[in-house]
Design a protein around this motif. Structure first.
Motif, mmCIF file in Angstrom:
data_model
loop_
_atom_site.group_PDB
_atom_site.id
_atom_site.type_symbol
_atom_site.label_atom_id
_atom_site.label_comp_id
_atom_site.label_asym_id
_atom_site.label_seq_id
_atom_site.Cartn_x
_atom_site.Cartn_y
_atom_site.Cartn_z
ATOM 1 N N ALA A 1 0.790 -1.234 0.000
ATOM 2 C CA ALA A 1 0.000 0.000 0.000
ATOM 3 C C ALA A 1 0.822 1.283 0.000
ATOM 4 C CB ALA A 1 -0.988 0.008 1.166
ATOM 5 N N THR A 2 2.138 1.189 -0.186
ATOM 6 C CA THR A 2 2.872 2.443 -0.347
ATOM 7 C C THR A 2 2.977 2.755 -1.840
ATOM 8 O OG1 THR A 2 4.992 1.293 -0.418
ATOM 9 C CG2 THR A 2 4.267 2.102 1.731
ATOM 10 N N GLU A 3 3.016 4.049 -2.120
ATOM 11 C CA GLU A 3 3.133 4.460 -3.517
ATOM 12 C C GLU A 3 4.568 4.306 -3.963
ATOM 13 O OE1 GLU A 3 1.051 8.019 -4.974
ATOM 14 O OE2 GLU A 3 0.608 8.341 -2.860
ATOM 15 N N LYS A 4 4.747 3.623 -5.068
ATOM 16 C CA LYS A 4 6.101 3.393 -5.549
ATOM 17 C C LYS A 4 6.239 3.847 -6.998
ATOM 18 C CE LYS A 4 6.786 -0.702 -2.723
ATOM 19 N NZ LYS A 4 5.386 -0.725 -2.250
ATOM 20 N N VAL A 5 7.431 4.206 -7.335
ATOM 21 C CA VAL A 5 7.708 4.461 -8.745
ATOM 22 C C VAL A 5 8.905 3.609 -9.140
ATOM 23 C CG1 VAL A 5 6.823 6.818 -8.694
ATOM 24 C CG2 VAL A 5 9.240 6.414 -8.320
ATOM 25 N N ALA A 6 8.915 3.202 -10.379
ATOM 26 C CA ALA A 6 9.996 2.337 -10.820
ATOM 27 C C ALA A 6 10.410 2.695 -12.236
ATOM 28 C CB ALA A 6 9.556 0.880 -10.774
ATOM 29 N N VAL B 1 28.091 -9.628 -22.633
ATOM 30 C CA VAL B 1 27.317 -8.463 -23.062
ATOM 31 C C VAL B 1 25.860 -8.637 -22.651
ATOM 32 C CG1 VAL B 1 26.565 -7.091 -25.042
ATOM 33 C CG2 VAL B 1 28.837 -8.158 -25.055
ATOM 34 N N ILE B 2 25.307 -7.605 -22.060
ATOM 35 C CA ILE B 2 23.877 -7.605 -21.742
ATOM 36 C C ILE B 2 23.285 -6.342 -22.360
ATOM 37 C CG2 ILE B 2 22.141 -7.649 -19.897
ATOM 38 C CD1 ILE B 2 24.411 -8.608 -17.998
ATOM 39 N N ASP B 3 22.274 -6.512 -23.177
ATOM 40 C CA ASP B 3 21.657 -5.342 -23.808
ATOM 41 C C ASP B 3 20.466 -4.855 -23.002
ATOM 42 O OD1 ASP B 3 23.402 -5.162 -26.003
ATOM 43 O OD2 ASP B 3 22.413 -6.907 -26.902
ATOM 44 N N VAL B 4 20.291 -3.551 -23.027
ATOM 45 C CA VAL B 4 19.257 -2.910 -22.219
ATOM 46 C C VAL B 4 18.287 -2.168 -23.130
ATOM 47 C CG1 VAL B 4 18.862 -1.203 -20.401
ATOM 48 C CG2 VAL B 4 20.941 -2.582 -20.368
ATOM 49 N N SER B 5 16.986 -2.365 -22.896
ATOM 50 C CA SER B 5 15.977 -1.675 -23.707
ATOM 51 C C SER B 5 15.821 -0.225 -23.250
ATOM 52 C CB SER B 5 14.628 -2.390 -23.549
ATOM 53 O OG SER B 5 14.122 -2.126 -22.245
ATOM 54 N N THR B 6 14.975 0.516 -23.927
ATOM 55 C CA THR B 6 14.678 1.866 -23.447
ATOM 56 C C THR B 6 13.873 1.750 -22.147
ATOM 57 O OG1 THR B 6 12.737 1.850 -24.845
ATOM 58 C CG2 THR B 6 14.661 3.031 -25.679
ATOM 59 N N PRO B 7 14.049 2.729 -21.239
ATOM 60 C CA PRO B 7 13.417 2.600 -19.922
ATOM 61 C C PRO B 7 11.915 2.900 -19.954
ATOM 62 C CG PRO B 7 14.621 4.668 -20.086
ATOM 63 C CD PRO B 7 14.892 3.932 -21.356
ATOM 64 N N GLU B 8 11.204 2.223 -19.073
ATOM 65 C CA GLU B 8 9.779 2.504 -18.899
ATOM 66 C C GLU B 8 9.560 3.042 -17.495
ATOM 67 O OE1 GLU B 8 6.834 -0.685 -20.293
ATOM 68 O OE2 GLU B 8 8.760 -1.705 -20.033
ATOM 69 N N PHE B 9 8.769 4.082 -17.386
ATOM 70 C CA PHE B 9 8.434 4.635 -16.080
ATOM 71 C C PHE B 9 7.144 3.975 -15.593
ATOM 72 C CE2 PHE B 9 6.065 7.635 -13.482
ATOM 73 C CZ PHE B 9 7.018 8.089 -12.586
ATOM 74 N N VAL B 10 7.138 3.500 -14.365
ATOM 75 C CA VAL B 10 5.951 2.824 -13.839
ATOM 76 C C VAL B 10 5.644 3.397 -12.464
ATOM 77 C CG1 VAL B 10 4.891 0.577 -13.419
ATOM 78 C CG2 VAL B 10 6.943 0.719 -14.828
ATOM 79 N N GLU B 11 4.367 3.635 -12.161
ATOM 80 C CA GLU B 11 4.026 3.982 -10.784
ATOM 81 C C GLU B 11 2.750 3.290 -10.364
ATOM 82 O OE1 GLU B 11 3.016 8.108 -10.012
ATOM 83 O OE2 GLU B 11 2.713 8.457 -12.144
ATOM 84 N N GLY B 12 2.604 3.128 -9.039
ATOM 85 C CA GLY B 12 1.393 2.484 -8.555
ATOM 86 C C GLY B 12 1.497 2.066 -7.108
ATOM 87 N N VAL B 13 0.400 1.519 -6.591
ATOM 88 C CA VAL B 13 0.385 1.065 -5.202
ATOM 89 C C VAL B 13 0.190 -0.456 -5.095
ATOM 90 C CG1 VAL B 13 -0.367 3.206 -4.105
ATOM 91 C CG2 VAL B 13 -2.064 1.644 -5.032
#
Lengths: 419, 173
Positions: free
Chosen positions: A56-61, A137-149
């Motif tokens: 129940a805490t608000e998080k962003v990732a 080698v590890i490839d990384v995608s473009t970042p996604e912003f996520v938020e929620g509880v």
């Protein structure tokens, strides 16, 4: 899929390497001196991660998809408030046009993009560090912003959601900058096949069958329940217990985790399958409270005299028996322990002899740490149980997994603030 | 908590954690907290004001396969690494002196044998003698913890115990 200490040690080194790179890049970008610390490495299941996100805490990732040597997802997660603090601390000075209002109810576009940028720098720093350690080698995608509880926004859209039983790693970390320390969590949830392949490559010994890791949880729960029960019986103080997850740490990190103050403690060595060391550490105030509760008459002693010492030792002794009986039940074995050794000294000094002794044969340790607390009264006790790693590996391998399922649990797993 | 940064410029005193070693000079202070059976080894060259502190955990690095990666973890390899780094920074090998503190034996566990602290003291002394570095002062053994603060410029090693008011509360070596 099997785990062994060498594989786990590699993950620990990956975490350190990644933290160093992430810190360097943050410092470079923001021109604010920044350090990133990894305090703990936890092994979790999909269901435990969900529990973390359902608090129940608000998080962003900030989430990225990984391909290459590790396939899956890497996600840097902040509590919402902390995300704002990070952005405010790191970016407010360097770019005066970025006016970030911490009290704002909604993340505006600017804030969201700032959080995403910081999160992405950290993700890619960590991942490049891992790739360095793994020499791959590890490839990384473009970042996604996520938020929620709830867990849904964080895992809902992910094509390879960590299943109930899938292994994931949690690196509990923090950013230190401009006199503040801001905690965050960094999750890696790899695809099962990708993880299995990686573990096969890193493993140098037989290892622990991954499904037996449930045994760890049961040991932690049983041990903790017994400690709380005996503490309450003996002192009349109502106690509750919080289990921190099983940690895998480098030995050197253990004393550094102990409070930098004078503590009162009781230490034991235990012998059986597994063997190892068990310490109960109280702050001074709690120790006095316990002596008052256990010794009926007024004690006129300076510090911890004979009466106080023997009361604390007695409590420690009974808690140790309860704790180790809890383990022995899960593992279907017997574990004996030594007579108690009393200490009233600097916390770290009480722990280093144990890690030195274990350090002769191992570099890392599984630490079961647990905190016993009382409502309204001082009773804070940190429990450190550090088994010999070879013994533990053997004990868990002997474990009958079907039996684990029949042993129901009542203890609540909770994550504690890492103060 | 241990942190891993990329840039120097850490605030004084510089903390020297377990298995770490730091070389510095002048009035900088190097500090190791809460030594129990671990041993603090301080080396300094009074001529050049260069010195270093190691916070070692085990006696014998030559017998361990990771001592290349972690020389500060072991008494013997830590002393050699300190000396080498000091000389690289301009210290003169022949004038270097040493002080040690720590190496308590807090517990009498069966598994500990002769004592884990004692083993570190013996190993450090043997290595110093082998390299011809005089040991000018020591505060070792006992059954209590110590925090040490070392200033390379003066060679001062301040040793504090948990109860600073006690008779052996603060000692300067």
């Amino acid at each position: 899929m099997k785990l062994d200490v060498n594989a786990l040690g590699t993950f620990y080194r990956m975490a350190r390497e990644g933290a160093g790179l992430a810190a360097g890049r943050l410092t470079h970008m923001t021109e604010v001196e920044t350090q990133v610390g990894v305090t703990k490495l936890n092994f979790m299941r999909g269901r435990e991660i969900r529990r973390d996100f359902e608090d129940a805490t608000e998080k962003v990732a900030v989430r990225v998809k990984l391909t290459g040597a590790i396939e899956g997802y890497s996600m840097v997660v902040f509590e919402r408030e902390n995300a704002l603090r990070v952005v405010e601390t790191l970016l407010a000075d360097s770019d005066s046009e970025t006016d970030i209002d911490v009290d704002a109810g909604e993340f505006d576009e600017m804030t969201q993009s700032a959080v995403t940028e910081v999160g992405h720098i950290m993700n890619s720093g960590f991942i490049d560090g891992w790739a360095d350690v793994l020499e791959t080698v590890i490839d990384v995608s473009t970042p996604e912003f996520v938020e929620g509880v709830t867990a849904e926004p964080f895992f809902g859209e992910v094509d390879e959601t960590p299943d109930e039983d899938d292994l994931a790693l949690l690196f509990q970390s923090s950013i230190e900058t401009v006199g503040t320390e801001i905690g965050f969590s960094h999750y890696l949830f790899p695809k099962r096949e990708s993880m299995a392949a990686l573990l096969d490559r890193l493993r140098t010994s037989g290892g622990i069958e991954y499904d037996k890791l449930d045994g760890f949880d049961r040991m932690a729960e049983r041990g903790a329940e017994e400690v709380a029960k005996t503490a309450t019986t003996l002192t009349g103080i109502d106690t509750s217990v919080e289990i921190r997850r099983l940690n895998f740490v480098s030995l050197e990190a253990i004393p550094e985790q102990v409070a930098d103050e004078t503590l009162v403690g009781v230490a034991f060595e235990f012998d059986g399958m597994p063997s190892g060391y068990l310490l109960f550490l109280f702050d001074e105030e709690s120790a006095h409270e316990i002596v008052d509760a256990m010794v009926p008459m007024e004690v006129d002693e300076d510090g911890f005299g004979e009466m106080g010492t023997s009361a604390i030792k007695e409590l420690g002794n009974i808690m140790a028996s309860g704790f180790l009986d809890g383990w022995a039940n899960v593992l279907d074995t017997t574990i004996d322990h030594s007579t108690p050794e009393f200490i009233h000294d600097m916390g770290a000094a009480a722990v280093d002899p144990v890690i030195i002794q274990l350090g002769e044969n191992q570099e890392f340790a599984f630490v079961f740490d647990t905190v016993v607390m009382a409502d309204g009264r001082e009773f804070d006790c940190e429990v450190y149980a550090i088994p010999d790693e070879n013994d533990l590996e053997r004990a868990l391998n002997n474990l009958d997994v079907d039996r684990i399922e029949e042993t129901p649990t009542t203890a609540e797993f909770q994550e504690l603030e890492n103060s | 908590m241990k942190t891993y940064g990329s840039e120097p410029g850490a605030p004084t005193p510089v903390q020297v954690g377990i298995s770490e070693l730091v070389v510095s000079e002048g009035d900088d202070t190097l500090k190791s907290y809460g030594l129990g059976s671990c041993l603090a080894i301080a080396l300094y060259d009074p001529e050049s004001d260069i010195g270093g502190l190691a916070h070692v955990m085990l006696p014998d690095g030559d017998a361990a396969d990771n001592s290349d990666r972690k020389p500060g973890k072991y008494a013997d390899t830590a002393i050699r690494a300190l000396l080498r780094r000091m000389v690289e920074q301009g210290a003169s090998y022949t004038t270097v002196e040493s002080k040690i503190a720590g190496g308590s034996d807090m517990f009498e566990f069966e598994s500990f044998g002769d004592g884990v602290g004692q083993r570190n003291i013996v190993a450090a002394k043997a290595e110093l003698e082998k390299l011809g570095v005089p040991l000018v002062a020591e505060d070792v053994g006992g059954e209590y913890g110590r925090t040490v603060e070392f200033t390379p410029g003066t060679g001062s090693l301040v040793v504090k115990t948990a109860d600073e008011r006690a008779e052996n509360g603060v000692t300067e070596l």
